[in-house]
Design an enzyme around this catalytic site. Structure first.
Site, short mmCIF file in Angstrom:
data_model
loop_
_atom_site.label_atom_id
_atom_site.label_comp_id
_atom_site.label_asym_id
_atom_site.label_seq_id
_atom_site.Cartn_x
_atom_site.Cartn_y
_atom_site.Cartn_z
N GLU B 280 21.17 15.95 1.10
CA GLU B 280 20.32 16.09 0.03
C GLU B 280 20.90 15.41 -1.29
O GLU B 280 20.21 14.56 -2.13
CB GLU B 280 20.04 17.62 -0.44
CG GLU B 280 18.83 17.76 -1.34
CD GLU B 280 18.49 19.25 -1.23
OE1 GLU B 280 17.48 19.52 -0.69
OE2 GLU B 280 19.40 20.04 -1.78
N GLU B 283 20.33 11.58 -0.90
CA GLU B 283 18.96 11.53 -1.24
C GLU B 283 18.98 11.41 -2.74
O GLU B 283 18.09 10.48 -3.26
CB GLU B 283 18.22 12.47 -0.55
CG GLU B 283 16.48 12.12 -0.58
CD GLU B 283 15.76 13.14 -0.19
OE1 GLU B 283 16.25 14.20 0.51
OE2 GLU B 283 14.55 13.22 -0.22
N CYS B 300 15.13 23.87 0.68
CA CYS B 300 15.91 24.81 1.60
C CYS B 300 15.13 25.99 1.79
O CYS B 300 15.52 26.75 2.58
CB CYS B 300 17.37 25.21 1.35
SG CYS B 300 18.04 24.24 -0.24
N SER B 320 12.71 17.38 -1.51
CA SER B 320 13.61 16.58 -0.61
C SER B 320 13.19 16.64 0.96
O SER B 320 12.52 17.69 1.29
CB SER B 320 14.94 17.28 -0.67
OG SER B 320 15.68 16.94 0.37
N LYS B 359 11.81 32.78 7.02
CA LYS B 359 12.65 31.96 8.01
C LYS B 359 12.02 32.22 9.29
O LYS B 359 12.24 31.26 10.04
CB LYS B 359 13.98 32.12 7.72
CG LYS B 359 14.86 31.78 6.83
CD LYS B 359 15.33 30.51 6.81
CE LYS B 359 15.91 29.79 5.40
NZ LYS B 359 15.81 28.39 5.19
N GLU B 362 9.46 29.51 9.43
CA GLU B 362 9.91 28.42 9.39
C GLU B 362 10.33 27.64 10.80
O GLU B 362 9.99 26.78 11.02
CB GLU B 362 11.15 28.22 8.46
CG GLU B 362 11.55 26.63 8.27
CD GLU B 362 13.13 26.73 7.45
OE1 GLU B 362 13.98 27.55 7.71
OE2 GLU B 362 13.23 25.79 6.46
N GLU B 367 7.10 20.92 13.57
CA GLU B 367 7.99 19.94 13.63
C GLU B 367 9.38 20.40 13.65
O GLU B 367 10.26 19.60 13.68
CB GLU B 367 7.77 19.40 12.02
CG GLU B 367 7.96 20.08 10.84
CD GLU B 367 6.78 20.84 10.49
OE1 GLU B 367 5.92 21.17 11.44
OE2 GLU B 367 6.61 21.20 9.24
N CYS B 505 18.42 34.02 -2.35
CA CYS B 505 18.37 34.60 -1.05
C CYS B 505 19.00 35.78 -0.98
O CYS B 505 18.75 36.49 -0.06
CB CYS B 505 19.13 33.52 0.10
SG CYS B 505 18.41 31.94 0.11
#
Lengths: 419, 575
Positions: B280, B283, B300, B320, B359, B362, B367, B505
């Site tokens: 990241e 990037e 994230c 990102s 999560k 996710e 993908e 988190c």
């Protein structure tokens, strides 16, 4: 005994569609008078008159006005509560349909005295005739300079908008009404803060009943002290009574406070159909006490009504003759509130279905002494612990019946096989 | 501030004005029972359990919503109050599935404790409870309306903390129910699965989807090589599940416990957090130097990604392209790891322990699959579910010895440790980006202005001679503020970190129950203590990460990185 026509003086005398007829019958005269008065002295007159809210709770109108007047926000609202949903009440509809400009004039005077910038009339959705009449009258008032900018050449600007709900009883409760006006489901809010400080769109807001606003022009005309001479010390002025049930003449009657209930039923209402006996009378509406015939000499007065542990001053008198059964009526009342509870607080949301279950036990003659205790205890918890006026008043019928119709309960327990 | 004197239960008390009766009593060690009340949330006054008697008032008053007044005389426990309170709880129970032993919240249920404390051993009211369908058609959250007590906490969190308004109170009277809008099942068109609703639910009406059975099953399958990764925020909160003080750092014991549970290897998500910073960070540098789209936003947090896809599809290219640390781990666990360990990727079963319910969602995104057939992460457990497994196994956590994480995903830095706190990812990124761009070490590694529970925080960093502004937001209502700026083109920032849950988190929807701001702060403090105690505190100094690039990935943003560690987003508003 005759009616005392103050607020209903134009009923049937003018064409409600005509602003000219209203003006010719003393209309907007008191607005003109008020616009020449000091704002504070208008509120002082209301205070001297000791005018109390006609919607049911009986809160002193001057205190609300003072509350709104002292707020310094740029925007302040006035709401006319025309969500007349209490079963047995129809006097607000009469006021709006027979004399719509009087409602507007009352709102204008209060708005001027308190510095309110915008008014709303929240009309019960079912009252389509009232809605169109009010809209028509607002347009007429605008055309004639009674609403809008620089009213009657003064610096006072005020506009009124008609809004309506989707048919929920609880929207007559002031915070549920505000939520509804904001486009949300009609559920009450936590108090404090009260609407006069944080109301519609979180701005200071004064809410009064149609009849309260309609009373203001006459009050200004007479002056507070003269007004206070009418009625009783705790309840001044006149009251519109919605009389219904098994009486010969049903309708709206205007009386000074202090008249015995029996006189309203027998002298104005012409007594009972086919001269049957009265079994019970419910006062105020579904949220009011149920009393037996022997209590009908009680006068109509805020103080006396408070003895029923509930503020019930909306002014309905529902007469039920000897053919009616107490428990059938109680079940209807409870089912009504079970349906109309907004569901926000526990006692009201979960309590009514249990009250209904207990009443059914009496109807089916399966009740025991324990059920009387449970019924009384539950009704009191709903009454004492509910968040808003709905739950606080909905058990009044049951609580009063346990006091005045105890024998009916005992009879059901002692004669389980009968019927 | 003025003090107000009043009497509560015959005790003369003196508290600051505007204190509620509830708080005033609490300050003097008198706890009034509550149910809809939740610290840091709005006062709802719905349940009416906290009603008290005030001298001179006919009715009862809710203590949570009523401010104290001079001279007030309050009784919190009179016979009238006790009867009302008991009646109210009985009424709730009369419309509740009271089969407590089969409830996920058994022994953790606030209604259950309340009933026990009030001595309700018999309900005077017959049950009027009618069973209705459970909403479990998504990978993350289960809504069981049969247990809902309509306290409104979840709706409050969803509407006012997250600003997402997915949950609503529908119907009225006895028909009142909490539901997703228009009575739909929760789905990824409108719900981010952040799980904040589950974390405040006093009963078992909203919980994470329990996947512990899947893990037990894998652990007992001899053919499976079961590995687990643990997120940074779990080590400062798991302790609460096993009777340790709030904020206790339990890293070593947690690893031991998971070894006992039967995991073949126990790895650290902190490792892929470091890896995220490398990818990241590069990037960001690339976007800044090549005139790419700015501000860049972090990626994230899966709740935030869903939120952006649902409500800000027009700004997706600001986010990102890096996968989250969980998914970077998953991709490596199904590619690099089997290669290195000599295993067939099909036999590797990957479990994550996350502070998060989103999560779970996710991991199920299509993908997120290296072989394009099976998900990289097989099962995601929340902190609570790991706690449950430890209890099921009968592990005496307190007496466990400490074990280090396994290699090759075991060495980590302080920069990764702080990923769990709001502002942590940003701070970790700055530590690396600053040193890479300016080619000199940072004087101080601590960016205090990016720490703490403030809704939006900002800082300025010198990158190659020019001052660059960065911002951090937590909760989706705060994210909205920054997203609106990005949408309108008025955002003054180069880099923005967004975390869905309050506090980041450490306050995730899968964390131990009872998370309040006080608890969040303790977990945050532990997080930064961990960071300060570590020898390595910058991601680019992680020797295992350096080795990974040398052996496998070759270079940041390289071809393999692109294939394994980066992803794309889709417009779910106009699909």
């Amino acid at each position: 005994m005759k009616e005392m026509k103050l607020v209903s003086k134009r009923f049937g005398k003018i064409n409600p569609l005509s602003i000219d007829e209203y003006i010719n019958f003393d209309g907007y005269k008191n607005l003109k008078k008020a616009l020449k008065m000091e704002k504070t002295s208008i509120i002082e007159e209301v205070e001297k008159a000791y005018l109390r809210g006609r919607g049911g709770a009986g809160f002193p109108t001057a205190i609300k006005m003072m509350g709104l007047a002292k707020e310094t926000n740029k925007e302040k609202f006035i709401i006319c509560n025309a969500d007349e949903g209490e079963p047995g009440n129809f006097k607000d509809r009469y006021l709006m349909e027979n004399d719509p400009h009087q409602v507007l004039e009352g709102m204008l005077i209060v708005a001027y005295a308190t510095g309110a910038t915008k008014g709303y009339i929240y009309v019960r959705g079912e009252y389509q005739k009232s809605i169109s009449l009010l809209k028509w009258s607002i347009d007429e008032a605008k055309k004639n300079g009674y609403l809008g900018k620089n009213i009657l050449g003064s610096k006072f600007n005020f506009d009124i908008e008609v809004r309506s709900g989707a048919g929920s009883y609880v929207c007559g409760e002031e915070f549920a009404l505000i939520e509804s006006l904001e486009g949300k489901p009609g559920r009450t809010r936590v108090k404090p803060p009260f609407p006069t400080s944080v109301g519609l769109h979180n701005k200071p807001t004064l809410i009064n009943n149609v009849e309260t606003f309609s009373t203001i022009p006459s009050l200004i005309e007479m002056g507070g002290l003269e007004f206070a001479k009418i009625g009783t010390p705790s309840s001044t002025g006149t009251k519109l009574i919605s009389l219904s049930g098994n009486v010969k003449h049903k309708g709206v009657f205007e009386i000074p406070y202090g008249v015995p209930i029996r006189d309203v039923i027998y002298k104005l209402g012409g007594g009972i159909e086919k001269d049957r006996k009265i079994k019970m009378v419910q006062l105020g509406g579904a949220c009011g006490p149920i009393i037996p015939d022997y209590m009908l000499d009680m006068i109509i007065d805020y103080e006396r009504f408070e003895e029923f542990e509930s503020k019930t001053g909306a002014g309905a008198i529902i007469v039920m003759d000897e053919r009616f059964d107490l428990f059938d009526i109680l079940l209807k009342v409870v089912r009504f509130f079970q349906h109309e509870s907004c569901g926000k607080c526990t006692p009201c949301r979960e309590g009514h279905i249990q009250l209904a279950n207990l009443i059914i036990k009496f109807i089916e003659r399966k009740a025991t002494v324990k059920d009387i205790i449970s019924l009384e205890s539950l009704a009191r918890v709903i009454h004492q612990a509910s968040l808003c006026g709905l739950g606080q008043t909905s058990p009044t019928a049951i609580i009063s019946s346990l006091r005045y119709f105890r024998d009916d309960y005992i009879d059901r327990i002692e004669h389980p096989q009968k019927g | 501030m003025n003090m107000v004197n009043l009497t509560i239960n015959n005790v003369k008390v003196s508290v600051k004005e505007d204190t509620s009766i509830l708080q005033a009593a609490k300050q003097y060690s008198m706890n009034i029972p509550t149910l809809c009340y939740y610290e840091d949330l709005n006062i709802k006054s719905d349940c009416r359990v906290c009603v008290v008697e005030i001298d001179g008032k006919k009715g009862l008053t809710s203590a949570c919503s009523t401010p104290v007044r001079e001279g007030m005389v309050v009784n919190t426990n009179s016979p009238r109050v006790l009867n009302a309170r008991k009646t109210i709880v009985e009424l709730i129970l009369s419309n509740h599935d009271t089969n407590c032993t089969t409830c996920v919240k058994n022994m953790k249920c606030e209604l259950q404790s309340l009933a026990r404390n009030l001595g309700i051993d018999e309900n005077r009211f017959p049950s009027v409870f009618e069973k209705c369908d459970i909403d479990d058609n998504n990978p993350a959250i289960v809504r069981n309306p049969n247990l809902c007590i309509k306290c409104g906490r979840c709706v409050d969190v969803c509407n006012n903390v997250q600003g997402t308004s997915v949950l609503a109170i529908l119907g009225r009277g006895h028909e009142t129910r909490v539901s997703a809008v228009f009575d739909e099942d929760l789905n990824d068109d409108f719900c981010t699965f952040c799980g904040q609703c589950a974390s405040v639910c006093p009963v078992g009406a909203i919980t994470e989807k329990d996947d512990t059975d899947l893990v037990w099953h894998a652990l007992t399958d001899p053919k499976k090589h079961v590995i687990v990764q643990v997120a940074p925020a779990v080590r400062v909160s798991l302790g609460e599940e096993v009777n340790q003080a709030i904020g206790t750092i339990v890293t070593g014991k947690m690893v031991t416990a998971m070894k006992i549970l039967g995991f073949d290897q126990v790895f650290d998500t902190d490792f892929t957090a470091d890896l995220t910073i490398i990818e990241e960070g590069n990037e960001l540098i690339q976007r800044v130097t090549n005139g790419g789209i700015l501000p860049m936003m972090t990626s994230c947090c899966p709740g935030w990604i869903s939120y952006a896809e649902q409500r800000y599809p027009d700004i997706l290219d600001h986010i990102s392209s890096c996968k989250s640390p969980q998914q970077m781990f998953g991709a490596l666990a199904k590619s690099y790891y089997p290669q290195k360990a000599g295993l067939d990727p099909k036999d590797v079963f990957v479990v994550s322990v996350m502070p998060c319910t989103a999560k779970k969602y996710e991991a199920k995104r299509e993908e997120m699959s290296v072989d394009e057939n099976s998900p990289d992460i097989d099962v995601v457990l929340t902190t609570r579910e790991l706690g449950k497994m430890i209890k099921q196994m009968g592990i005496n956590f307190e007496n466990l010895k400490e074990t280090p994480f396994d290699s090759p995903f075991g060495i980590t830095t302080g920069a990764a440790a702080i990923f769990g706190a709001t502002g942590g990812v940003m701070e970790a990124a700055i530590r690396t980006v600053y040193e890479v761009v300016n080619k000199k070490p940072l004087e101080s590694l601590d960016f205090k202005e990016l720490r703490g529970l403030e809704g939006i925080k900002e800082a300025e960093v010198n990158l190659g001679g020019s001052m660059v502004k960065v911002a951090v937001a937590h909760t989706l209502s705060m994210a909205k503020v920054l997203c609106d700026q990005v949408r309108e083109g008025t955002s003054p920032y180069a880099f923005i970190e967004i975390m869905t849950c309050p506090g980041g988190c450490i306050g995730g929807g899968g964390q131990p129950y009872g998370t309040t701001n006080k608890v969040r702060q303790e977990r945050i403090d532990s997080t930064y203590r961990l960071d300060a105690s570590m020898t390595l505190r910058k991601s680019h100094e992680n020797p295992e990460v350096i080795a990974l690039y040398k052996d496998f990935l070759k270079e940041p943003l390289g071809e393999l990185s692109h294939h394994l560690l980066h992803t794309h987003y889709s417009d779910r508003k106009n699909k």
